[in-house]
Design a protein around this motif. Structure first.
Motif, mmCIF file in Angstrom:
data_model
loop_
_atom_site.group_PDB
_atom_site.id
_atom_site.type_symbol
_atom_site.label_atom_id
_atom_site.label_comp_id
_atom_site.label_asym_id
_atom_site.label_seq_id
_atom_site.Cartn_x
_atom_site.Cartn_y
_atom_site.Cartn_z
ATOM 1 N N LEU A 39 0.831 -1.209 0.000
ATOM 2 C CA LEU A 39 0.000 0.000 0.000
ATOM 3 C C LEU A 39 0.867 1.262 0.000
ATOM 4 C CD1 LEU A 39 -3.019 -0.360 2.475
ATOM 5 C CD2 LEU A 39 -3.077 0.080 0.035
ATOM 6 N N ASP A 40 0.419 2.296 -0.694
ATOM 7 C CA ASP A 40 1.024 3.616 -0.545
ATOM 8 C C ASP A 40 -0.092 4.645 -0.465
ATOM 9 O OD1 ASP A 40 0.478 4.964 -3.155
ATOM 10 O OD2 ASP A 40 1.716 3.346 -3.956
ATOM 11 N N VAL A 41 0.270 5.896 -0.191
ATOM 12 C CA VAL A 41 -0.732 6.910 0.102
ATOM 13 C C VAL A 41 -1.596 7.245 -1.115
ATOM 14 C CG1 VAL A 41 0.604 8.984 -0.486
ATOM 15 C CG2 VAL A 41 -0.964 9.031 1.487
ATOM 16 N N ARG A 42 -1.139 6.844 -2.299
ATOM 17 C CA ARG A 42 -1.907 7.115 -3.514
ATOM 18 C C ARG A 42 -2.859 5.987 -3.878
ATOM 19 N NH1 ARG A 42 3.606 8.366 -6.654
ATOM 20 N NH2 ARG A 42 3.914 6.313 -5.706
ATOM 21 N N SER A 43 -2.800 4.872 -3.114
ATOM 22 C CA SER A 43 -3.630 3.718 -3.459
ATOM 23 C C SER A 43 -4.563 3.331 -2.318
ATOM 24 C CB SER A 43 -2.745 2.529 -3.835
ATOM 25 O OG SER A 43 -1.913 2.150 -2.749
ATOM 26 N N LEU A 44 -5.076 4.334 -1.598
ATOM 27 C CA LEU A 44 -5.928 4.056 -0.442
ATOM 28 C C LEU A 44 -7.399 3.898 -0.810
ATOM 29 C CD1 LEU A 44 -4.371 6.449 2.238
ATOM 30 C CD2 LEU A 44 -4.081 3.973 2.012
ATOM 31 N N GLN A 45 -7.762 4.347 -1.990
ATOM 32 C CA GLN A 45 -9.173 4.250 -2.370
ATOM 33 C C GLN A 45 -9.616 2.788 -2.404
ATOM 34 O OE1 GLN A 45 -10.160 6.462 -5.862
ATOM 35 N NE2 GLN A 45 -12.346 6.317 -5.516
ATOM 36 N N GLY A 46 -10.775 2.532 -1.785
ATOM 37 C CA GLY A 46 -11.306 1.180 -1.740
ATOM 38 C C GLY A 46 -10.769 0.343 -0.597
ATOM 39 N N ARG A 47 -9.875 0.915 0.222
ATOM 40 C CA ARG A 47 -9.323 0.188 1.358
ATOM 41 C C ARG A 47 -10.177 0.405 2.601
ATOM 42 N NH1 ARG A 47 -5.574 -3.345 -0.853
ATOM 43 N NH2 ARG A 47 -4.464 -2.258 -2.520
ATOM 44 N N ARG A 48 -9.851 -0.315 3.671
ATOM 45 C CA ARG A 48 -10.567 -0.181 4.945
ATOM 46 C C ARG A 48 -9.748 0.711 5.870
ATOM 47 N NH1 ARG A 48 -10.536 -6.182 6.663
ATOM 48 N NH2 ARG A 48 -8.422 -5.822 5.884
ATOM 49 N N SER A 49 -10.394 1.705 6.476
ATOM 50 C CA SER A 49 -9.663 2.712 7.248
ATOM 51 C C SER A 49 -10.079 2.728 8.710
ATOM 52 C CB SER A 49 -9.880 4.101 6.637
ATOM 53 O OG SER A 49 -11.255 4.455 6.670
ATOM 54 N N CYS A 50 -9.087 2.965 9.573
ATOM 55 C CA CYS A 50 -9.296 3.089 11.015
ATOM 56 C C CYS A 50 -8.869 4.496 11.429
ATOM 57 C CB CYS A 50 -8.464 2.064 11.769
ATOM 58 S SG CYS A 50 -8.646 0.353 11.181
ATOM 59 N N HIS A 51 -9.763 5.224 12.072
ATOM 60 C CA HIS A 51 -9.515 6.621 12.445
ATOM 61 C C HIS A 51 -9.619 6.786 13.954
ATOM 62 C CE1 HIS A 51 -10.254 7.966 8.176
ATOM 63 N NE2 HIS A 51 -10.880 6.805 8.190
ATOM 64 N N ALA A 52 -8.755 7.629 14.523
ATOM 65 C CA ALA A 52 -8.773 7.848 15.973
ATOM 66 C C ALA A 52 -10.109 8.409 16.434
ATOM 67 C CB ALA A 52 -7.637 8.780 16.378
ATOM 68 N N GLY A 53 -10.699 9.296 15.641
ATOM 69 C CA GLY A 53 -11.977 9.878 16.011
ATOM 70 C C GLY A 53 -12.442 10.874 14.978
ATOM 71 N N ALA A 54 -13.737 11.096 14.933
ATOM 72 C CA ALA A 54 -14.304 12.076 13.998
ATOM 73 C C ALA A 54 -13.828 13.471 14.373
ATOM 74 C CB ALA A 54 -15.828 12.012 14.036
ATOM 75 N N ARG A 55 -13.369 14.210 13.389
ATOM 76 C CA ARG A 55 -12.874 15.574 13.549
ATOM 77 C C ARG A 55 -11.587 15.653 14.359
ATOM 78 N NH1 ARG A 55 -17.803 19.940 13.920
ATOM 79 N NH2 ARG A 55 -18.924 19.230 12.075
ATOM 80 N N TRP A 56 -10.981 14.507 14.657
ATOM 81 C CA TRP A 56 -9.741 14.519 15.408
ATOM 82 C C TRP A 56 -8.593 14.997 14.520
ATOM 83 C CZ3 TRP A 56 -8.292 10.974 19.921
ATOM 84 C CH2 TRP A 56 -9.329 10.924 20.848
ATOM 85 N N THR A 57 -7.616 15.618 15.149
ATOM 86 C CA THR A 57 -6.496 16.206 14.420
ATOM 87 C C THR A 57 -5.779 15.183 13.538
ATOM 88 O OG1 THR A 57 -6.170 17.801 16.206
ATOM 89 C CG2 THR A 57 -4.332 17.480 14.689
ATOM 90 N N ALA A 58 -5.245 14.132 14.159
ATOM 91 C CA ALA A 58 -4.457 13.147 13.418
ATOM 92 C C ALA A 58 -5.306 12.048 12.815
ATOM 93 C CB ALA A 58 -3.391 12.533 14.324
ATOM 94 N N GLY A 59 -6.503 11.826 13.366
ATOM 95 C CA GLY A 59 -7.327 10.731 12.887
ATOM 96 C C GLY A 59 -8.275 11.119 11.775
ATOM 97 N N TRP A 60 -8.439 12.430 11.546
ATOM 98 C CA TRP A 60 -9.416 12.876 10.553
ATOM 99 C C TRP A 60 -8.924 14.102 9.768
ATOM 100 C CZ3 TRP A 60 -13.912 10.942 8.656
ATOM 101 C CH2 TRP A 60 -14.794 11.809 7.985
ATOM 102 N N SER A 61 -8.769 15.226 10.440
ATOM 103 C CA SER A 61 -8.576 16.501 9.737
ATOM 104 C C SER A 61 -7.288 16.555 8.930
ATOM 105 C CB SER A 61 -8.616 17.657 10.741
ATOM 106 O OG SER A 61 -9.851 17.676 11.416
ATOM 107 N N LEU A 62 -6.145 16.234 9.540
ATOM 108 C CA LEU A 62 -4.883 16.334 8.818
ATOM 109 C C LEU A 62 -4.782 15.331 7.670
ATOM 110 C CD1 LEU A 62 -2.390 17.020 11.749
ATOM 111 C CD2 LEU A 62 -3.131 18.624 9.985
ATOM 112 N N PRO A 63 -5.117 14.043 7.880
ATOM 113 C CA PRO A 63 -5.031 13.129 6.729
ATOM 114 C C PRO A 63 -6.007 13.467 5.612
ATOM 115 C CG PRO A 63 -5.896 11.990 8.665
ATOM 116 C CD PRO A 63 -5.374 13.311 9.130
ATOM 117 N N LEU A 64 -7.231 13.889 5.965
ATOM 118 C CA LEU A 64 -8.181 14.245 4.911
ATOM 119 C C LEU A 64 -7.744 15.514 4.206
ATOM 120 C CD1 LEU A 64 -11.697 13.411 6.394
ATOM 121 C CD2 LEU A 64 -10.124 11.974 5.093
ATOM 122 N N GLY A 65 -7.206 16.455 4.970
ATOM 123 C CA GLY A 65 -6.677 17.675 4.347
ATOM 124 C C GLY A 65 -5.596 17.353 3.340
ATOM 125 N N PHE A 66 -4.716 16.417 3.684
ATOM 126 C CA PHE A 66 -3.664 16.014 2.746
ATOM 127 C C PHE A 66 -4.256 15.339 1.512
ATOM 128 C CE2 PHE A 66 -1.203 12.435 1.119
ATOM 129 C CZ PHE A 66 -0.152 13.130 0.545
#
Length: 731
Positions: free
Chosen positions: A121-148
């Motif tokens: 896996l690389d950061v350009r091939s995440l579509q269609g994968r299963r994701s685990c997030h620390a929390g909704a609207r969380w800095t590292a678990g949501w906002s920063l990765p989605l912003g990127f």
């Protein structure tokens, strides 16, 4: 020492605290137990004055952090520690106030990392994968990765759909604790207990009763094989046993993978850590409570043998009440706005992700203009396009544009290479670069004549030194006591490059790497718009706007920019107030000189009346700039906040396509009809090429980047100091 501690605690609680109690909100049974132990410990160690204030510390059980926010609002609880994203929501949407920030051992912020099992896996091939997030609207678990992901256009997000829907469509399955109420489809991987009784339902909640809650829970989601990628903060990586670390990798922004130990270079961005919130009218009591608890039970607390504020292992869990990695709590003063607490970049990111709901700003692009002339051209641009609405916002300079973009007051601007360096240091990212080659190359898969262009090579412009042909004595090495003309403050050709050369044999410029100081020592006086002192005395201000200050860092100063430097060289319309040498860019040099007559500025001047100064002491005609110049300059770059990259790019491509149909009606890359040159974009621009897949350092090139970096390492800069205040530190 014990007596001093008791006296200090009494002082802390001596004003307006008696009879108060603190009700801490907890979200799990282990947290409830730790809170109860804290209450007992406070009674044991605090002096009577403080005991009367806090002996009745009570622990209010809630089923999630969102429930805690509601309880605090309703005066059924007083305080809780939240992730920074939740802090923002609590303050902006629910009227609470932040009273403290968590500070960790390696700095005051967290790095967002994407962790995967050792796979392809690389950061350009995440579509269609299963994701685990620390929390909704969380800095590292949501906002920063989605912003990127949004900034690189890896994550499609249609304007009319909620971000949660876009994320749900992107990943095949997810666990995003806290998303149950608004996007239950983001909860399919979560493992918490389900119940129709609200207080007993922990499925996908921000509570320790949800096994996949917070960064440790997201890693648990990955470890158990439920997810393919976990979005967590760098602190959580310490929880992975040394023997297991080889089984995991980090996804880097360039598509590569790295070991867990390389999180400082391989991450998706940085943002603030957790914070404590309370009601505004309870803030003083909350601060004093936190100070007392930290003085007694913090890392250096006098009574930490009895109770440890930042330790949770003995309760069978982690991060209870506070993050276990917390070194100390930084108690915040009253005058701190939430943008100062969390940082301008982070707040702008949250707004871009829709944390405040939709607004009119979401449907427009706000372009930064630095003068009357740019404002007029921008407004004509807005009238000429059929894409998203364009709003033209005034600023005083390019540096001020950078400040306004960071503060979410404007969205985008085209910056010269030095300002692009500054913007990059300020957290802004490139969207497109101006292309000065003869032929624009359509993007791969595009059709000839399409608006989307790309290139791996960016033809430069060159910095040149121009003199009047009649001024035979002006040469490199003997400029001491002359009058100089510079495009503007921080301009590559007018400010950065000339100082690298031998301007005067009497002054060794290598002894001083601040260009402004070099010019102040060498020249008698000059015009360097944006500076002060003798290097403003040749400037003349402007007649386009009443009250325009002389030496303003924009086109309202008639000697600003490349055309302004030529005006400065020939003098004002009366023939006075002129310089002996002009430092500017080579492009459109002939056109700018020939515009002097028709514009009514100065009659009779021709390109033959000017020459270039070469580094070897020669003079050369203006046409020989390829062999007689002061250095190559990277192209201008359009910069914006990361989350807006795709939207600004789409807007520019639609504009480029629309305007190409009728260039005679409006041309984005022509400015002389507005009485200036290089308005909004350089007039030498042939097209705008896609660069959002590149970082600003790559566009500028290593040689230029190192040159600018060396200069700013020893040059005081207000704009860089402004940006540095907003960047948290990782040691």
């Amino acid at each position: 020492m014990k007596t001093e501690f008791v006296l200090l605690i009494i002082v802390i609680f001596s004003r307006n605290c008696f009879g108060k109690k603190t009700r801490w909100c907890t979200v799990s049974e282990p947290e409830q137990r730790k809170c109860a132990e804290l209450a007992k410990a406070l009674v044991t160690v605090l002096p009577p004055a403080a005991v009367s204030a806090f002996a009745r510390l009570s622990c209010i059980r809630a089923y999630s952090t969102a429930d805690c926010i509601n309880k605090i609002r309703a005066n059924r609880a007083d305080a809780v520690t939240l992730n920074a994203g939740e802090v923002y929501t609590a303050v902006k949407q629910f009227g609470l106030t932040a009273v403290a920030k968590e500070i960790y051992s390696d700095g005051g912020c967290v790095l967002a990392v994407a962790v995967v099992k050792n796979s392809s896996l690389d950061v350009r091939s995440l579509q269609g994968r299963r994701s685990c997030h620390a929390g909704a609207r969380w800095t590292a678990g949501w906002s920063l990765p989605l912003g990127f992901l949004l900034s690189r256009n890896y994550l499609p997000w249609a304007e009319e759909q909620p971000l949660t829907q876009a994320v749900s469509d992107f990943f095949s399955a997810s666990c995003v604790p806290g998303a149950a109420a608004t996007a239950p489809n983001l909860c399919t991987l979560c493992q918490g207990q389900k119940s129709y009784i609200r207080q007993r339902n922990f499925h996908c909640e921000t509570s320790h009763n949800e096994p996949f809650y917070n960064s440790l829970g997201a890693l648990r989601c990955l470890k158990t094989g439920k997810g393919d990628v976990a979005f967590v903060d760098h602190i959580a990586l310490d929880s992975i046993e040394d023997l297991e670390k080889e089984d995991y990798r980090l996804l880097c922004t360039d598509g590569s993978r790295a070991y867990l130990s390389e999180f400082r270079r391989c991450n998706l961005g940085r943002g603030p850590g957790g914070g404590v919130v309370t009601r505004f009218n309870y803030r003083k009591v909350a601060r004093k409570f936190l100070l007392a608890a930290q003085m007694a039970f913090g890392r250096r607390g006098r009574d930490r043998q009895r109770f440890q504020l930042f330790e949770s292992g003995s309760y069978g869990s982690s991060d209870l009440l506070f993050r276990d990695a917390t070194e100390k709590l930084a108690v915040l003063p009253d005058d701190k706005d939430i943008s100062q607490v969390l940082g301008l970049d982070y707040v702008a990111l949250l707004k871009g992700l829709g944390h405040e709901g939709s607004s009119l700003e979401d449907s427009v692009i706000r372009w930064c203009c630095i003068s009357n002339a740019e404002q007029r051209k921008c407004e004509d641009w807005a009238l000429s396009i059929k894409s998203d609405p364009l709003v033209c916002v005034r600023a005083s300079s390019m540096s001020n544009c950078i400040e306004k973009i960071k503060a979410n007051e404007v969205d985008a601007v085209s910056l010269d290479a030095t300002h692009a360096f500054i913007a990059g240091k300020c957290g802004l990212v490139p969207v497109v670069a101006e292309y000065y080659g003869e032929t624009c190359i359509p993007a791969e898969g595009g059709t000839k004549g399409a608006a989307h262009f790309e290139s791996d090579v960016f033809p430069p412009v060159y910095a040149v030194a121009v003199v009047r042909r009649s001024s035979r004595s002006v040469l490199f090495g003997n400029m001491a006591g002359r009058r100089s003309c510079h495009g503007h403050m921080y301009s590559p050709a007018g400010w950065l490059m000339p100082a690298r050369h031998n301007l005067s044999s009497q002054h060794n410029s290598s002894n001083n790497c601040d260009p402004s100081k070099v010019y102040s020592e060498v020249f008698w006086k000059g015009c360097l718009p944006g500076l002060q002192g003798d290097l403003c005395k040749v400037c003349i201000g402007g007649n386009v706007e009443p009250g325009t200050k002389r030496c303003a860092d924009n086109h309202n100063e008639r000697y600003y920019g490349n055309l302004g430097a030529i005006r400065c060289l020939v003098g004002d319309p009366s023939g006075k107030s002129y310089g002996d040498v002009a430092f500017l860019e080579h492009h459109n040099l002939d056109d700018n000189i020939q515009s002097l007559g028709p514009s009514g500025w100065a009659e009779g001047w021709l390109p033959l009346d000017f020459e270039l100064l070469c580094q070897d002491g020669r003079r050369a005609p203006l046409s020989q700039w390829e062999s007689c110049h002061l250095g190559a300059i990277p192209p201008n770059v359009v910069m914006t906040r990361p989350v807006l990259t795709a939207r600004v790019y789409d807007f520019l491509m639609k504009s480029q396509e629309t305007l190409a149909v009728h260039p005679e009606e409006f041309n984005l890359f022509e400015s002389h009809q507005y009485g200036e040159s290089d308005l909004l974009f350089k007039d030498a621009t042939q097209c705008l090429v896609h660069t959002s897949h590149l970082d600003y350092r790559t566009i500028l090139g290593e040689e230029f980047y190192r040159t600018v970096e060396a200069v700013f390492n020893c040059t005081q800069s207000d704009i860089l100091e402004f940006c540095a205040q907003d960047v948290c530190t990782i040691f």
